[in-house]
Scaffold this active site. Structure first.
Site, PDB file in Angstrom:
ATOM      1  N   TYR A  48      35.482  33.796  38.468  1.00 57.53           N
ATOM      2  CA  TYR A  48      34.669  32.584  38.621  1.00 57.53           C
ATOM      3  C   TYR A  48      35.520  31.413  38.111  1.00 57.53           C
ATOM      4  O   TYR A  48      35.534  31.061  36.934  1.00 57.53           O
ATOM      5  CB  TYR A  48      33.346  32.671  37.846  1.00 57.53           C
ATOM      6  CG  TYR A  48      32.513  33.907  38.155  1.00 57.53           C
ATOM      7  CD1 TYR A  48      32.760  34.687  39.281  1.00 57.53           C
ATOM      8  CD2 TYR A  48      31.476  34.311  37.307  1.00 57.53           C
ATOM      9  CE1 TYR A  48      32.027  35.824  39.548  1.00 57.53           C
ATOM     10  CE2 TYR A  48      30.727  35.453  37.584  1.00 57.53           C
ATOM     11  CZ  TYR A  48      31.020  36.207  38.700  1.00 57.53           C
ATOM     12  OH  TYR A  48      30.291  37.341  38.957  1.00 57.53           O
ATOM     13  N   ASN A 147      30.490  47.425  41.024  1.00 61.75           N
ATOM     14  CA  ASN A 147      30.843  47.673  42.432  1.00 61.75           C
ATOM     15  C   ASN A 147      31.504  49.034  42.649  1.00 61.75           C
ATOM     16  O   ASN A 147      32.187  49.239  43.645  1.00 61.75           O
ATOM     17  CB  ASN A 147      31.762  46.551  42.972  1.00 61.75           C
ATOM     18  CG  ASN A 147      31.081  45.212  42.963  1.00 61.75           C
ATOM     19  OD1 ASN A 147      30.055  45.015  43.598  1.00 61.75           O
ATOM     20  ND2 ASN A 147      31.621  44.262  42.206  1.00 61.75           N
ATOM     21  N   TYR A 194      22.960  42.501  40.670  1.00 59.79           N
ATOM     22  CA  TYR A 194      23.457  41.134  40.927  1.00 59.79           C
ATOM     23  C   TYR A 194      22.966  40.637  42.281  1.00 59.79           C
ATOM     24  O   TYR A 194      22.528  41.420  43.110  1.00 59.79           O
ATOM     25  CB  TYR A 194      24.954  41.002  40.727  1.00 59.79           C
ATOM     26  CG  TYR A 194      25.900  41.566  41.772  1.00 59.79           C
ATOM     27  CD1 TYR A 194      26.009  41.030  43.062  1.00 59.79           C
ATOM     28  CD2 TYR A 194      26.757  42.607  41.437  1.00 59.79           C
ATOM     29  CE1 TYR A 194      26.925  41.520  43.985  1.00 59.79           C
ATOM     30  CE2 TYR A 194      27.677  43.106  42.356  1.00 59.79           C
ATOM     31  CZ  TYR A 194      27.748  42.556  43.632  1.00 59.79           C
ATOM     32  OH  TYR A 194      28.646  43.046  44.538  1.00 59.79           O
ATOM     33  N   PHE A 195      23.011  39.315  42.454  1.00 59.98           N
ATOM     34  CA  PHE A 195      22.350  38.621  43.574  1.00 59.98           C
ATOM     35  C   PHE A 195      20.844  38.932  43.576  1.00 59.98           C
ATOM     36  O   PHE A 195      20.273  39.257  44.621  1.00 59.98           O
ATOM     37  CB  PHE A 195      22.939  39.015  44.935  1.00 59.98           C
ATOM     38  CG  PHE A 195      24.295  38.436  45.247  1.00 59.98           C
ATOM     39  CD1 PHE A 195      24.703  37.224  44.715  1.00 59.98           C
ATOM     40  CD2 PHE A 195      25.170  39.092  46.114  1.00 59.98           C
ATOM     41  CE1 PHE A 195      25.960  36.681  45.015  1.00 59.98           C
ATOM     42  CE2 PHE A 195      26.416  38.566  46.425  1.00 59.98           C
ATOM     43  CZ  PHE A 195      26.818  37.359  45.872  1.00 59.98           C
ATOM     44  N   PRO A 196      20.172  38.882  42.407  1.00 58.66           N
ATOM     45  CA  PRO A 196      18.751  39.245  42.374  1.00 58.66           C
ATOM     46  C   PRO A 196      17.878  38.338  43.246  1.00 58.66           C
ATOM     47  O   PRO A 196      16.789  38.735  43.654  1.00 58.66           O
ATOM     48  CB  PRO A 196      18.384  39.108  40.897  1.00 58.66           C
ATOM     49  CG  PRO A 196      19.393  38.162  40.333  1.00 58.66           C
ATOM     50  CD  PRO A 196      20.665  38.437  41.081  1.00 58.66           C
ATOM     51  N   SER A 199      21.071  35.131  46.562  1.00 59.20           N
ATOM     52  CA  SER A 199      21.692  33.795  46.575  1.00 59.20           C
ATOM     53  C   SER A 199      20.690  32.674  46.837  1.00 59.20           C
ATOM     54  O   SER A 199      21.036  31.656  47.448  1.00 59.20           O
ATOM     55  CB  SER A 199      22.830  33.741  47.596  1.00 59.20           C
ATOM     56  OG  SER A 199      23.765  34.754  47.353  1.00 59.20           O
ATOM     57  N   LYS A 205      11.814  29.211  48.692  1.00 55.22           N
ATOM     58  CA  LYS A 205      11.961  27.795  49.064  1.00 55.22           C
ATOM     59  C   LYS A 205      12.490  27.600  50.492  1.00 55.22           C
ATOM     60  O   LYS A 205      12.520  26.485  50.980  1.00 55.22           O
ATOM     61  CB  LYS A 205      12.863  27.077  48.066  1.00 55.22           C
ATOM     62  CG  LYS A 205      14.311  27.499  48.072  1.00 55.22           C
ATOM     63  CD  LYS A 205      15.083  26.754  46.986  1.00 55.22           C
ATOM     64  CE  LYS A 205      16.487  27.289  46.848  1.00 55.22           C
ATOM     65  NZ  LYS A 205      17.181  26.705  45.705  1.00 55.22           N
TER      66      LYS A 205
HETATM   67  P1  NAP Z   1      21.252  34.763  42.800  1.00 53.58           P
HETATM   68  O1  NAP Z   1      20.933  34.963  41.386  1.00 53.58           O
HETATM   69  O2  NAP Z   1      20.784  35.752  43.793  1.00 53.58           O
HETATM   70  O3  NAP Z   1      20.808  33.290  43.267  1.00 53.58           O
HETATM   71  C1  NAP Z   1      21.010  32.196  42.425  1.00 53.58           C
HETATM   72  C2  NAP Z   1      20.746  30.917  43.190  1.00 53.58           C
HETATM   73  O4  NAP Z   1      19.361  30.832  43.554  1.00 53.58           O
HETATM   74  C3  NAP Z   1      21.001  29.687  42.331  1.00 53.58           C
HETATM   75  O5  NAP Z   1      22.362  29.350  42.279  1.00 53.58           O
HETATM   76  C4  NAP Z   1      20.138  28.644  43.034  1.00 53.58           C
HETATM   77  O6  NAP Z   1      20.880  28.254  44.218  1.00 53.58           O
HETATM   78  C5  NAP Z   1      18.913  29.489  43.423  1.00 53.58           C
HETATM   79  N1  NAP Z   1      17.865  29.487  42.383  1.00 53.58           N
HETATM   80  C6  NAP Z   1      17.881  30.127  41.164  1.00 53.58           C
HETATM   81  N2  NAP Z   1      16.738  29.947  40.501  1.00 53.58           N
HETATM   82  C7  NAP Z   1      15.950  29.179  41.287  1.00 53.58           C
HETATM   83  C8  NAP Z   1      14.640  28.644  41.137  1.00 53.58           C
HETATM   84  N3  NAP Z   1      13.909  28.866  40.048  1.00 53.58           N
HETATM   85  N4  NAP Z   1      14.129  27.906  42.164  1.00 53.58           N
HETATM   86  C9  NAP Z   1      14.860  27.682  43.272  1.00 53.58           C
HETATM   87  N5  NAP Z   1      16.120  28.142  43.475  1.00 53.58           N
HETATM   88  C10 NAP Z   1      16.661  28.891  42.489  1.00 53.58           C
HETATM   89  O7  NAP Z   1      22.816  34.680  43.102  1.00 53.58           O
HETATM   90  P2  NAP Z   1      24.087  34.401  42.252  1.00 53.58           P
HETATM   91  O8  NAP Z   1      23.949  33.378  41.196  1.00 53.58           O
HETATM   92  O9  NAP Z   1      25.126  34.198  43.253  1.00 53.58           O
HETATM   93  O10 NAP Z   1      24.265  35.826  41.544  1.00 53.58           O
HETATM   94  C11 NAP Z   1      23.750  36.065  40.250  1.00 53.58           C
HETATM   95  C12 NAP Z   1      24.838  36.472  39.324  1.00 53.58           C
HETATM   96  O11 NAP Z   1      25.262  37.802  39.627  1.00 53.58           O
HETATM   97  C13 NAP Z   1      26.134  35.656  39.441  1.00 53.58           C
HETATM   98  O12 NAP Z   1      26.054  34.399  38.828  1.00 53.58           O
HETATM   99  C14 NAP Z   1      27.097  36.589  38.791  1.00 53.58           C
HETATM  100  O13 NAP Z   1      27.025  36.464  37.386  1.00 53.58           O
HETATM  101  C15 NAP Z   1      26.603  37.944  39.251  1.00 53.58           C
HETATM  102  N6  NAP Z   1      27.386  38.488  40.393  1.00 53.58           N
HETATM  103  C16 NAP Z   1      28.182  39.547  40.140  1.00 53.58           C
HETATM  104  C17 NAP Z   1      28.942  40.103  41.152  1.00 53.58           C
HETATM  105  C18 NAP Z   1      29.803  41.285  40.862  1.00 53.58           C
HETATM  106  O14 NAP Z   1      30.654  41.614  41.704  1.00 53.58           O
HETATM  107  N7  NAP Z   1      29.631  41.936  39.738  1.00 53.58           N
HETATM  108  C19 NAP Z   1      28.891  39.572  42.455  1.00 53.58           C
HETATM  109  C20 NAP Z   1      28.046  38.506  42.683  1.00 53.58           C
HETATM  110  C21 NAP Z   1      27.286  37.973  41.648  1.00 53.58           C
HETATM  111  P3  NAP Z   1      20.500  27.001  45.163  1.00 53.58           P
HETATM  112  O15 NAP Z   1      19.856  25.957  44.312  1.00 53.58           O
HETATM  113  O16 NAP Z   1      21.796  26.597  45.774  1.00 53.58           O
HETATM  114  O17 NAP Z   1      19.564  27.584  46.163  1.00 53.58           O
END
Ligand code: NAP
Length: 304
Positions: A48, A147, A194-196, A199, A205
């Site tokens: 990151y 992974n 992850y990606f709960p 994205s 929304k």
């Molecule tokens: P995510 O948690 O699925 O989605 C987060 C996105 O959703 C935010 O950036 C925001 O984006 C939106 N959001 C979050 N809360 C919200 C709310 N209350 N209301 C409206 N929109 C909201 O995806 P992610 O952040 O990409 O993934 C989570 C974490 O998993 C990463 O930060 C990372 O730490 C980890 N990860 C790990 C791996 C791995 O290989 N181990 C791979 C991927 C991710 P917008 O405002 O742009 O919509």
């Protein structure tokens, strides 16, 4: 290691290589807001921002007490002689990665260190043995892998050294339910999905088709395209009556549902703004009933 059930995914922190328009002052403010909330667990990684997420944490952490924060970071990304990105799990690379992460984070221990992605060459038990040595030396406190396939995890955990598994899992990516979750539950390994929010797609929304700039990770994701996108949006909207019942939003229902899965007791949604981080605290303020858990499970059963 005691941590709050809601942690923060920090892929956007200094993540100039993954998202456009990253504002580092906003990033620092997000970190301060996290450290001043109940949330004490953060999830950066080397990739990151190629070290930048860890550097920003190191900077801001100076204003707080180290022992109040649980840091989980990850490494595996390296470069070959041609300058191409490759994965490296060799013991030497992992030792160097831990030492460099400690420096960027300006700390003398990392609470949880993950091998971010498997490489093809290193036997997984040898990779984890290198981390077990670092744990023995006090440089890291827990061992994670991310992974890995089930088979790779089984080899990695040959001596019972793996504490945490991180893998893609959400309501529309449910592959881990077929194999990995049974293994992690049986071996007392925490599974962090992850990606709960897929994205952001599972927040409730989205309604109309969206497009993202080419340098945004989401521009290539199948979930945001065509019929699959329409199906997901429609199912997510059907969660509204459940959200109304608990007086929360759809995003909180989705996040809370993960706690009903075996070996999942921490979630790491990302947040673009402080407001989203604060809103997501509501996800741990209630317990879903068995009936509602089952209704959600059935609504998204096609994605198993
Ligand atoms: P995510 O948690 O699925 O989605 C987060 C996105 O959703 C935010 O950036 C925001 O984006 C939106 N959001 C979050 N809360 C919200 C709310 N209350 N209301 C409206 N929109 C909201 O995806 P992610 O952040 O990409 O993934 C989570 C974490 O998993 C990463 O930060 C990372 O730490 C980890 N990860 C790990 C791996 C791995 O290989 N181990 C791979 C991927 C991710 P917008 O405002 O742009 O919509």
């Amino acid at each position: 290691m005691k941590c709050f059930r809601l942690a923060l995914g920090l892929m956007r922190l200094g993540g100039h290589n993954l998202y456009p328009n990253i504002d580092e002052e906003e990033n620092r403010n997000l970190l301060r807001a996290i450290f001043e909330s109940e949330i004490n667990f953060i999830d950066p990684a080397y990739v990151y921002g190629n070290g930048r997420s860890e550097e920003l944490i190191g900077e801001v952490l100076q204003e707080y007490k180290r022992e109040d924060v649980v840091i989980a970071t990850k490494a595996a990304h390296s470069q070959n002689e041609a300058g191409e990105v490759i994965m490296d799990n060799s013991p030497g690379f992992l030792r160097k990665s831990v030492d460099e992460a400690l420096e960027r984070l300006q700390t003398d221990y990392i609470d949880l260190f993950y091998i971010h992605f498997p490489d093809e060459a290193t036997p997984k038990d040898e990779a984890v043995a290198a981390l077990a040595e670092m744990k023995q030396a006090g440089k890291i406190r827990a061992i994670g892998v991310s992974n890995f396939s089930l088979e790779q995890l089984q080899i990695a955990n040959k001596n019972g050294d793996v504490d945490v598994y991180q893998g893609e899992f959400n309501l529309v990516e449910r592959g881990a339910e077929a194999d990995l979750l049974a293994y992690t539950a049986e071996h007392n390994i925490t599974f962090i999905p992850y990606f709960p929010l897929a994205s952001g797609l599972l927040t409730g929304k989205y309604t109309e088709e969206v497009t993202f700039p080419e340098d945004d990770l989401r521009s290539g994701q199948a979930n945001f395209k065509g019929e699959r996108y329409q199906t997901i949006v429609s199912k997510v909207q059907q969660l509204k009556p459940i959200a109304d019942k608990y007086e929360v939003d759809i995003v909180h229902i989705v996040l809370n549902w993960y706690f009903s899965r075996p070996s999942m007791d921490v979630i790491i949604p990302g947040a673009k703004h402080v407001d989203q981080m604060r809103s997501n605290l509501k996800a741990v303020s209630f317990e879903l009933s068995e009936n509602d858990i089952q209704a959600i499970d059935e609504l998204f059963a096609d994605f198993k």
